[in-house]
Design a protein around this motif. Structure first.
Motif, PDB file in Angstrom:
ATOM      1  N   GLU A 192      86.880  53.420 118.471  1.00  0.00           N
ATOM      2  CA  GLU A 192      85.860  53.335 117.427  1.00  0.00           C
ATOM      3  C   GLU A 192      85.908  54.558 116.510  1.00  0.00           C
ATOM      4  N   LEU A 193      85.950  55.741 117.104  1.00  0.00           N
ATOM      5  CA  LEU A 193      85.928  56.970 116.313  1.00  0.00           C
ATOM      6  C   LEU A 193      87.229  57.181 115.558  1.00  0.00           C
ATOM      7  N   SER A 194      88.345  56.733 116.124  1.00  0.00           N
ATOM      8  CA  SER A 194      89.628  56.918 115.446  1.00  0.00           C
ATOM      9  C   SER A 194      89.726  56.089 114.177  1.00  0.00           C
ATOM     10  N   THR A 200      91.338  61.714 113.240  1.00  0.00           N
ATOM     11  CA  THR A 200      92.702  61.289 113.521  1.00  0.00           C
ATOM     12  C   THR A 200      92.990  61.509 114.999  1.00  0.00           C
ATOM     13  N   VAL A 201      93.389  60.449 115.689  1.00  0.00           N
ATOM     14  CA  VAL A 201      93.715  60.546 117.110  1.00  0.00           C
ATOM     15  C   VAL A 201      95.185  60.202 117.309  1.00  0.00           C
ATOM     16  N   SER A 262     103.950  63.644 118.932  1.00  0.00           N
ATOM     17  CA  SER A 262     102.994  62.628 119.374  1.00  0.00           C
ATOM     18  C   SER A 262     103.188  61.334 118.591  1.00  0.00           C
ATOM     19  N   LEU A 263     102.569  60.263 119.079  1.00  0.00           N
ATOM     20  CA  LEU A 263     102.609  58.989 118.364  1.00  0.00           C
ATOM     21  C   LEU A 263     101.779  59.078 117.093  1.00  0.00           C
ATOM     22  N   ASP A 264     102.141  58.300 116.076  1.00  0.00           N
ATOM     23  CA  ASP A 264     101.332  58.304 114.861  1.00  0.00           C
ATOM     24  C   ASP A 264     100.004  57.598 115.149  1.00  0.00           C
ATOM     25  N   PRO A 265      99.012  57.742 114.267  1.00  0.00           N
ATOM     26  CA  PRO A 265      97.678  57.178 114.550  1.00  0.00           C
ATOM     27  C   PRO A 265      97.668  55.682 114.847  1.00  0.00           C
ATOM     28  N   GLU A 266      98.465  54.895 114.134  1.00  0.00           N
ATOM     29  CA  GLU A 266      98.463  53.443 114.363  1.00  0.00           C
ATOM     30  C   GLU A 266      99.038  53.096 115.730  1.00  0.00           C
ATOM     31  N   ARG A 267     100.155  53.708 116.082  1.00  0.00           N
ATOM     32  CA  ARG A 267     100.753  53.460 117.396  1.00  0.00           C
ATOM     33  C   ARG A 267      99.862  54.011 118.504  1.00  0.00           C
ATOM     34  N   SER A 268      99.131  55.075 118.215  1.00  0.00           N
ATOM     35  CA  SER A 268      98.207  55.632 119.202  1.00  0.00           C
ATOM     36  C   SER A 268      97.070  54.660 119.488  1.00  0.00           C
TER      37      SER A 268
END
Length: 279
Positions: A192-194, A200-201, A262-268
């Motif tokens: 939800e927060l991302s 950005t997570v 790290s993984l990008d935000p969408e893949r995360s």
């Protein structure tokens, strides 16, 4: 008349420290600097320790005599000296360890924040049940009142209005601090927060190369100018505030290197979604 504080906050001590650094860079003694203010060495020591306040006029006078030409930096010091904010965290003074309040004050004045999390979801993003489970694991154990006080304080400080970047390791996402339901709700909150524009997570999976760079947790809090940034590290006594320019530079580099592997935000988000379905 200078009224001495019983317990200066980390922000007040940082102001004093920066004034001392400017003095030392200018090659002046505390006695020489005190003379510029019509004060004595003890009073100057109290100013540089954050034990007494200092006016805007005195901050600017000292900066001028110290030949500091960084206007933005001096203005930021003036803002620290003249700030009379009584934040929400003050209601917990005397009830919680000072480090809790200092971190809340630091977050309140931050321009941005970056976290690297290895074992736990950062407090800024924890659900109430997750936070309660983390605090419940403390040794020695907290009383029920102490536990609820810490949970209430954590929940009160979770408004995120600044740019926030989190790199979180898979271990922190998988470790069940309580049960499946708590973990599932916590992962849902991360998702939800991302989705917020300022959050950005990024995830560091177990099978991703470059984990050595993420060997420890860190919180990097941006100040009004880079010279006033702060890194917060967990220590057995609570939290350690790191502010030397060399260390700040090293932690900036460390964060960017961890971010790069790290993984990008969408893949995360896809990764967290998959973990949620597995619970």
């Amino acid at each position: 008349m200078m009224v001495q504080r019983r317990e200066p906050t980390a922000r007040q001590m940082r102001l004093g420290l920066e004034l001392r650094r400017l003095r030392e860079a200018a090659g002046l003694t505390a006695v020489e600097a005190a003379a510029l203010l019509g004060a004595n060495r003890v009073q100057m020591s109290h100013i540089e320790s954050g034990l007494v306040g200092v006016s805007e006029e005195r901050v600017r006078r000292l900066a001028s005599h110290y030949a500091c030409t960084d206007k933005d930096f001096v203005d930021a010091l003036v803002a620290m000296a003249t700030d009379r904010t009584r934040g929400w965290w003050e209601e917990y003074r005397g009830l919680l360890p000072t480090s809790f309040l200092d971190l809340s004050e630091l977050n309140h004045h931050a321009s941005f924040r970056r976290d690297v999390a290895i074992l736990y979801v950062p407090g800024l993003l924890q659900t109430e049940d997750y936070a309660r489970a983390v605090f419940s694991a403390r040794v020695p154990e907290l009383t029920d009142d102490e536990l609820e006080l810490r949970v209430r304080h954590r929940m009160a400080g979770q408004e995120i209005t600044i740019p926030y970047e989190l790199v979180i390791h898979e271990s922190a996402l998988r470790i069940r601090v309580s049960d499946r339901a708590v973990s599932r709700t916590q992962l849902a909150r991360l998702l939800e927060l991302s989705g917020a524009g300022n959050v950005t997570v990024r995830v560091l999976p177990f099978d991703l190369d470059g984990f050595a760079r993420a060997a420890s947790t860190m919180t990097y809090v941006g100040g009004p100018v880079p010279k006033l940034d702060t890194v917060v590290r967990d220590v057995p006594q609570g939290s350690a505030f790191i502010d030397s320019q060399a260390q700040l530079s090293a932690f900036r580099t460390r964060f960017r290197k961890v971010e790069a592997v790290s993984l990008d935000p969408e893949r995360s988000r896809d990764f967290i979604n998959r973990l949620t379905r597995e619970l």
